[in-house]
Design a protein around this motif. Sequence first.
Motif, short mmCIF file in Angstrom:
data_model
loop_
_atom_site.label_atom_id
_atom_site.label_comp_id
_atom_site.label_asym_id
_atom_site.label_seq_id
_atom_site.Cartn_x
_atom_site.Cartn_y
_atom_site.Cartn_z
N UNK A 1 -2.40 -9.20 4.59
CA UNK A 1 -3.74 -8.62 4.64
C UNK A 1 -3.80 -7.47 5.60
N UNK A 2 -3.15 -7.61 6.74
CA UNK A 2 -3.11 -6.52 7.72
C UNK A 2 -2.38 -5.32 7.16
N UNK A 3 -1.26 -5.56 6.46
CA UNK A 3 -0.49 -4.48 5.85
C UNK A 3 -1.32 -3.77 4.78
N UNK A 4 -1.94 -4.53 3.91
CA UNK A 4 -2.74 -3.97 2.82
C UNK A 4 -3.85 -3.08 3.36
N UNK B 1 -3.17 3.54 2.12
CA UNK B 1 -4.18 4.53 1.70
C UNK B 1 -4.91 4.12 0.42
N UNK B 2 -4.18 3.62 -0.56
CA UNK B 2 -4.77 3.22 -1.84
C UNK B 2 -5.95 2.28 -1.62
N UNK C 1 -12.12 1.33 0.08
CA UNK C 1 -12.92 0.64 1.08
C UNK C 1 -12.75 -0.89 1.01
N UNK C 2 -11.52 -1.31 0.75
CA UNK C 2 -11.22 -2.74 0.71
C UNK C 2 -10.81 -3.15 2.12
N UNK D 1 3.75 -1.42 -6.67
CA UNK D 1 4.80 -1.75 -5.71
C UNK D 1 4.44 -1.28 -4.31
N UNK D 2 4.68 -2.13 -3.34
CA UNK D 2 4.56 -1.79 -1.93
C UNK D 2 5.95 -1.97 -1.35
N UNK D 3 6.53 -0.91 -0.85
CA UNK D 3 7.90 -0.97 -0.32
C UNK D 3 7.84 -1.40 1.14
N UNK D 4 8.36 -2.57 1.42
CA UNK D 4 8.34 -3.11 2.78
C UNK D 4 9.56 -2.68 3.58
#
Length: 69
Positions: free
Chosen positions: A5-8, A12-13, A18-19, A54-57
């Motif tokens: 949640x912190x990462x999300x 920017x997306x 405004x999530x 995809x979110x590249x960690x």
Amino acid sequence: MNQLGTLIKEISFFKERNIVETFELREISKALLVEKFKPGEQVCEYGEIGNKFYIILRGSVRVDIPEVR
């Protein structure tokens, strides 16, 4: 709120949409899956319809776009 949640919240997306509410972030986090790929492994083919975000960690990605002649 969990680490995802912190990462999300910092992507920017999601910022642009405004999530920021804890409930929304928790619901998005529940839908995420971890996928691992080997170096050089192709994830998708140019032109195919996407159905994932995809979110590249860790690591990097290369995008190859064929030349138009």
